[in-house]
Design an enzyme around this catalytic site. Structure first.
Site, PDB file in Angstrom:
ATOM      1  N   ARG A   1       0.828  -1.205   0.000  1.00  0.00           N
ATOM      2  CA  ARG A   1       0.000   0.000   0.000  1.00  0.00           C
ATOM      3  C   ARG A   1       0.865   1.259   0.000  1.00  0.00           C
ATOM      4  O   ARG A   1       2.031   1.239   0.392  1.00  0.00           O
ATOM      5  CB  ARG A   1      -0.974  -0.009   1.176  1.00  0.00           C
ATOM      6  CG  ARG A   1      -0.328  -0.005   2.525  1.00  0.00           C
ATOM      7  CD  ARG A   1      -1.390  -0.155   3.602  1.00  0.00           C
ATOM      8  NE  ARG A   1      -0.891  -0.894   4.752  1.00  0.00           N
ATOM      9  CZ  ARG A   1      -1.665  -1.573   5.570  1.00  0.00           C
ATOM     10  NH1 ARG A   1      -2.957  -1.646   5.366  1.00  0.00           N
ATOM     11  NH2 ARG A   1      -1.143  -2.202   6.602  1.00  0.00           N
TER      12      ARG A   1
ATOM     13  N   GLU B   1      -3.200   5.948   4.191  1.00  0.00           N
ATOM     14  CA  GLU B   1      -2.785   4.956   3.197  1.00  0.00           C
ATOM     15  C   GLU B   1      -3.832   4.808   2.086  1.00  0.00           C
ATOM     16  O   GLU B   1      -5.032   4.936   2.330  1.00  0.00           O
ATOM     17  CB  GLU B   1      -2.631   3.587   3.876  1.00  0.00           C
ATOM     18  CG  GLU B   1      -1.602   3.595   4.970  1.00  0.00           C
ATOM     19  CD  GLU B   1      -1.679   2.362   5.874  1.00  0.00           C
ATOM     20  OE1 GLU B   1      -0.627   1.989   6.400  1.00  0.00           O
ATOM     21  OE2 GLU B   1      -2.762   1.788   6.057  1.00  0.00           O
TER      22      GLU B   1
ATOM     23  N   LYS C   1      -8.974   1.409  -1.182  1.00  0.00           N
ATOM     24  CA  LYS C   1      -9.449   1.928   0.105  1.00  0.00           C
ATOM     25  C   LYS C   1      -8.550   3.071   0.536  1.00  0.00           C
ATOM     26  O   LYS C   1      -7.342   3.001   0.359  1.00  0.00           O
ATOM     27  CB  LYS C   1      -9.433   0.814   1.160  1.00  0.00           C
ATOM     28  CG  LYS C   1      -9.877   1.281   2.540  1.00  0.00           C
ATOM     29  CD  LYS C   1     -10.125   0.135   3.499  1.00  0.00           C
ATOM     30  CE  LYS C   1      -8.864  -0.414   4.097  1.00  0.00           C
ATOM     31  NZ  LYS C   1      -9.129  -1.433   5.111  1.00  0.00           N
TER      32      LYS C   1
ATOM     33  N   ALA D   1     -11.606  -0.763  19.092  1.00  0.00           N
ATOM     34  CA  ALA D   1     -12.651  -0.851  18.066  1.00  0.00           C
ATOM     35  C   ALA D   1     -12.699  -2.210  17.355  1.00  0.00           C
ATOM     36  O   ALA D   1     -13.772  -2.704  17.018  1.00  0.00           O
ATOM     37  CB  ALA D   1     -12.458   0.272  17.049  1.00  0.00           C
ATOM     38  N   GLN D   2     -11.553  -2.825  17.110  1.00  0.00           N
ATOM     39  CA  GLN D   2     -11.546  -4.079  16.337  1.00  0.00           C
ATOM     40  C   GLN D   2     -11.981  -5.294  17.166  1.00  0.00           C
ATOM     41  O   GLN D   2     -12.374  -6.330  16.621  1.00  0.00           O
ATOM     42  CB  GLN D   2     -10.142  -4.381  15.765  1.00  0.00           C
ATOM     43  CG  GLN D   2      -9.493  -3.244  15.004  1.00  0.00           C
ATOM     44  CD  GLN D   2     -10.334  -2.735  13.838  1.00  0.00           C
ATOM     45  OE1 GLN D   2     -10.896  -3.523  13.072  1.00  0.00           O
ATOM     46  NE2 GLN D   2     -10.430  -1.423  13.705  1.00  0.00           N
TER      47      GLN D   2
ATOM     48  N   GLY E   1       0.246  -4.667  14.838  1.00  0.00           N
ATOM     49  CA  GLY E   1       1.510  -4.164  14.275  1.00  0.00           C
ATOM     50  C   GLY E   1       1.365  -4.103  12.767  1.00  0.00           C
ATOM     51  O   GLY E   1       1.415  -5.132  12.095  1.00  0.00           O
ATOM     52  N   ASP E   2       1.136  -2.893  12.227  1.00  0.00           N
ATOM     53  CA  ASP E   2       0.843  -2.824  10.796  1.00  0.00           C
ATOM     54  C   ASP E   2       1.452  -1.598  10.137  1.00  0.00           C
ATOM     55  O   ASP E   2       0.943  -1.110   9.129  1.00  0.00           O
ATOM     56  CB  ASP E   2      -0.680  -2.886  10.559  1.00  0.00           C
ATOM     57  CG  ASP E   2      -1.434  -1.756  11.252  1.00  0.00           C
ATOM     58  OD1 ASP E   2      -0.797  -0.964  11.960  1.00  0.00           O
ATOM     59  OD2 ASP E   2      -2.651  -1.649  11.065  1.00  0.00           O
TER      60      ASP E   2
ATOM     61  N   LYS F   1       6.113  -0.131  14.122  1.00  0.00           N
ATOM     62  CA  LYS F   1       4.960  -0.409  14.999  1.00  0.00           C
ATOM     63  C   LYS F   1       4.768  -1.925  15.070  1.00  0.00           C
ATOM     64  O   LYS F   1       4.279  -2.541  14.112  1.00  0.00           O
ATOM     65  CB  LYS F   1       3.730   0.274  14.400  1.00  0.00           C
ATOM     66  CG  LYS F   1       2.431   0.111  15.143  1.00  0.00           C
ATOM     67  CD  LYS F   1       1.400   1.091  14.561  1.00  0.00           C
ATOM     68  CE  LYS F   1      -0.010   0.788  15.009  1.00  0.00           C
ATOM     69  NZ  LYS F   1      -0.933   0.556  13.893  1.00  0.00           N
TER      70      LYS F   1
ATOM     71  N   SER G   1      -0.668 -10.333  10.555  1.00  0.00           N
ATOM     72  CA  SER G   1      -1.638  -9.623   9.714  1.00  0.00           C
ATOM     73  C   SER G   1      -1.323  -8.124   9.635  1.00  0.00           C
ATOM     74  O   SER G   1      -1.106  -7.483  10.669  1.00  0.00           O
ATOM     75  CB  SER G   1      -3.038  -9.818  10.309  1.00  0.00           C
ATOM     76  OG  SER G   1      -3.909  -8.811   9.867  1.00  0.00           O
ATOM     77  N   VAL G   2      -1.299  -7.592   8.425  1.00  0.00           N
ATOM     78  CA  VAL G   2      -1.191  -6.137   8.263  1.00  0.00           C
ATOM     79  C   VAL G   2      -2.400  -5.573   7.502  1.00  0.00           C
ATOM     80  O   VAL G   2      -2.629  -4.369   7.500  1.00  0.00           O
ATOM     81  CB  VAL G   2       0.127  -5.722   7.553  1.00  0.00           C
ATOM     82  CG1 VAL G   2       1.322  -6.001   8.440  1.00  0.00           C
ATOM     83  CG2 VAL G   2       0.290  -6.394   6.200  1.00  0.00           C
TER      84      VAL G   2
HETATM   85  P1  NAD Z   1      -8.227   1.291  19.086  1.00  0.00           P
HETATM   86  O1  NAD Z   1      -7.384   2.486  19.337  1.00  0.00           O
HETATM   87  O2  NAD Z   1      -9.700   1.426  19.034  1.00  0.00           O
HETATM   88  O3  NAD Z   1      -7.891   0.173  20.197  1.00  0.00           O
HETATM   89  C1  NAD Z   1      -6.581  -0.164  20.569  1.00  0.00           C
HETATM   90  C2  NAD Z   1      -6.568  -0.583  22.027  1.00  0.00           C
HETATM   91  O4  NAD Z   1      -5.236  -1.043  22.347  1.00  0.00           O
HETATM   92  C3  NAD Z   1      -6.889   0.558  22.994  1.00  0.00           C
HETATM   93  O5  NAD Z   1      -7.999   0.219  23.799  1.00  0.00           O
HETATM   94  C4  NAD Z   1      -5.595   0.716  23.822  1.00  0.00           C
HETATM   95  O6  NAD Z   1      -5.844   1.063  25.179  1.00  0.00           O
HETATM   96  C5  NAD Z   1      -5.005  -0.695  23.710  1.00  0.00           C
HETATM   97  N1  NAD Z   1      -3.568  -0.801  23.983  1.00  0.00           N
HETATM   98  C6  NAD Z   1      -2.565   0.031  23.559  1.00  0.00           C
HETATM   99  N2  NAD Z   1      -1.362  -0.437  24.025  1.00  0.00           N
HETATM  100  C7  NAD Z   1      -1.636  -1.565  24.726  1.00  0.00           C
HETATM  101  C8  NAD Z   1      -0.832  -2.505  25.429  1.00  0.00           C
HETATM  102  N3  NAD Z   1       0.492  -2.342  25.514  1.00  0.00           N
HETATM  103  N4  NAD Z   1      -1.423  -3.586  26.026  1.00  0.00           N
HETATM  104  C9  NAD Z   1      -2.779  -3.746  25.948  1.00  0.00           C
HETATM  105  N5  NAD Z   1      -3.590  -2.885  25.311  1.00  0.00           N
HETATM  106  C10 NAD Z   1      -3.031  -1.805  24.698  1.00  0.00           C
HETATM  107  O7  NAD Z   1      -7.671   0.651  17.715  1.00  0.00           O
HETATM  108  P2  NAD Z   1      -8.352  -0.462  16.788  1.00  0.00           P
HETATM  109  O8  NAD Z   1      -9.186   0.174  15.732  1.00  0.00           O
HETATM  110  O9  NAD Z   1      -8.950  -1.540  17.653  1.00  0.00           O
HETATM  111  O10 NAD Z   1      -7.054  -1.008  16.054  1.00  0.00           O
HETATM  112  C11 NAD Z   1      -6.081  -1.752  16.753  1.00  0.00           C
HETATM  113  C12 NAD Z   1      -4.867  -1.927  15.892  1.00  0.00           C
HETATM  114  O11 NAD Z   1      -5.172  -2.789  14.794  1.00  0.00           O
HETATM  115  C13 NAD Z   1      -4.352  -0.637  15.251  1.00  0.00           C
HETATM  116  O12 NAD Z   1      -2.957  -0.605  15.367  1.00  0.00           O
HETATM  117  C14 NAD Z   1      -4.768  -0.722  13.822  1.00  0.00           C
HETATM  118  O13 NAD Z   1      -3.883  -0.032  12.954  1.00  0.00           O
HETATM  119  C15 NAD Z   1      -4.690  -2.212  13.598  1.00  0.00           C
HETATM  120  N6  NAD Z   1      -5.525  -2.716  12.507  1.00  0.00           N
HETATM  121  C16 NAD Z   1      -5.010  -3.691  11.741  1.00  0.00           C
HETATM  122  C17 NAD Z   1      -5.754  -4.222  10.710  1.00  0.00           C
HETATM  123  C18 NAD Z   1      -5.204  -5.336   9.883  1.00  0.00           C
HETATM  124  O14 NAD Z   1      -5.758  -5.648   8.835  1.00  0.00           O
HETATM  125  N7  NAD Z   1      -4.158  -5.970  10.316  1.00  0.00           N
HETATM  126  C19 NAD Z   1      -7.044  -3.722  10.447  1.00  0.00           C
HETATM  127  C20 NAD Z   1      -7.561  -2.733  11.279  1.00  0.00           C
HETATM  128  C21 NAD Z   1      -6.795  -2.239  12.316  1.00  0.00           C
END
Ligand code: NAD
Length: 362
Positions: free
Chosen positions: A65, A76, A89, A159-160, A246-247, A251, A312-313
């Site tokens: 991406r 992105e 996207k 959120a995820q 980690g994506d 990170k 997964s990224v």
């Molecule tokens: P979010 O900010 O809603 O939730 C992340 C949570 O992680 C928060 O509640 C935070 O308090 C917690 N957190 C941070 N550091 C922590 C630690 N050391 N130990 C425990 N908890 C910790 O974010 P989200 O939308 O849920 O996304 C989570 C991650 O997933 C993001 O980094 C996002 O970029 C990634 N993501 C990846 C994909 C993929 O396809 N691989 C898709 C969507 C999101």
């Protein structure tokens, strides 16, 4: 009017103006679609679309991406195309956003006809990303996790989180969850949401406690640094790790010693080596492309004591599959509006004339 009664010439004349009105699926429409279908059906159907597209991997134009990084986060573009459809996207990742009441990840996307370049669909993709990421994780988990697994640790309850849990139950039979987040409010939110969905929940005080007795470990934290959510001594033999947080370059979530003990499965190595957990490893460290496991040209888990890791990224083909799924539902009557998004002059070469004739029409 019945299409069968219209001559091909008239149909050809009608097509451009019809195509000029682009179906748009808003956040409200997407929520209605999910409620109408049922979230578990959506996750299963989306996983089927993703599996079908992964199984024709060589048919796609692929590129890592296109990322624009800043100190606060990343924006992105994720494009891909086959012979008929082109999709992209727009997505951001800003871990500090939740502190100001904004989301870490938001997205929208487009699916177009390769034949004439006209967009066929414009849709919100914040919800869709959570759904497609969860569907992908569970599709991979179903293949790699140990037999009979029913318990998943979830580290990072943002959120995820709930989407991941719902997909792992719908596709892979997970019914017990052990939740941990550095922010207790996030764990309380996820616990309430997921208890209401019938999961057995244990809220944990540490990541160590969360992984105790879990056969699957999902890490979905957001932090723009090389974090160590899991150290090597916390990870027992035989588990499956679904690492989605980690994506981005710089990170990561897992200690590199875990990576050396694990069989690593990825989406698209060219992108994962830049953004995934494996950015911590040598560029030639062996990884398996998951599409090959689906195709039977590479092995999945081969030993019950093996640690499998899905690094997964998120890859563009998953978004393409999700867009394809939504277009199918829209054509079957799912809620949407038509947007006047593409200029549609009577004479396609008289764009200026169209502008002039519109003067004074308000
Ligand atoms: P979010 O900010 O809603 O939730 C992340 C949570 O992680 C928060 O509640 C935070 O308090 C917690 N957190 C941070 N550091 C922590 C630690 N050391 N130990 C425990 N908890 C910790 O974010 P989200 O939308 O849920 O996304 C989570 C991650 O997933 C993001 O980094 C996002 O970029 C990634 N993501 C990846 C994909 C993929 O396809 N691989 C898709 C969507 C999101």
């Amino acid at each position: 009017m019945n299409d069968m009664n219209i001559s091909p010439d008239i149909l050809a004349a009608l097509a451009p103006s019809e195509l000029a009105m682009v179906p748009f699926v808003s956040v409200q429409d997407m929520m209605r679609l999910v409620h109408r279908e049922g979230i578990e059906n959506v996750l299963r159907d989306m996983a089927e679309h993703i599996e079908a597209d992964f199984r024709r991997w060589p048919d796609f134009d692929k590129t890592p991406r296109i990322a624009s990084h800043s100190r606060e986060g990343v924006i992105e573009l994720m494009p891909t195309a086959d012979a008929e459809l082109y999709g992209f996207k727009y997505v951001n990742g800003h871990p500090k956003n939740t502190k100001t009441g904004h989301q870490t990840v938001t997205a929208f996307g487009v699916l177009s006809s390769v034949g004439n370049g006209y967009p066929l669909l414009l849709t919100e993709m914040t919800l869709l990303t959570a759904l497609r990421t969860a569907a992908t994780s569970a599709l991979v988990g179903r293949r790699l996790m140990p037999e009979g697994a029913d318990t998943m640790a979830m580290i990072g309850n943002g959120a995820q989180c709930e989407f991941q849990a719902m997909a792992f139950r719908a596709l892979a039979g997970i019914s017990r969850l052990r939740l941990y987040d550095i922010d207790g409010k996030a764990t309380a939110k996820a616990a309430a949401n997921l208890r209401a969905q019938g999961f057995e929940i244990v809220a944990c005080g540490t990541a160590e406690e969360a992984v105790e007795g879990a056969q699957v470990i999902t890490t979905c934290t957001a932090d723009k640094q090389q974090a160590t959510i899991l150290t090597d001594n916390k990870v027992g033999a035989g588990v499956h790790i679904n690492a989605i947080g980690g994506d981005c370059p710089g990170k990561t979530e897992l200690h590199r010693d875990i990576l050396h003990r694990a069989s690593i499965f990825v989406e698209y190595p060219e992108q994962t080596r830049i953004e995934g957990e494996i950015q911590q490893l040598a560029a030639d460290h062996p990884v398996t492309e998951f599409w090959q496991v689906l195709e039977g040209t590479a092995e999945g888990r081969t030993d019950p004591r093996e640690i499998t890791l899905f690094d997964s990224v998120g890859f563009a083909i998953e978004d393409f599959s999700a867009l394809r799924y939504v277009l199918g539902r829209v054509r079957a009557g799912a809620p949407h509006v038509k947007l006047d998004m593409l200029a549609d002059p009577d004479d396609p070469r008289d764009l200026f004339g169209m502008l002039e004739r519109s003067k004074g029409r308000g």
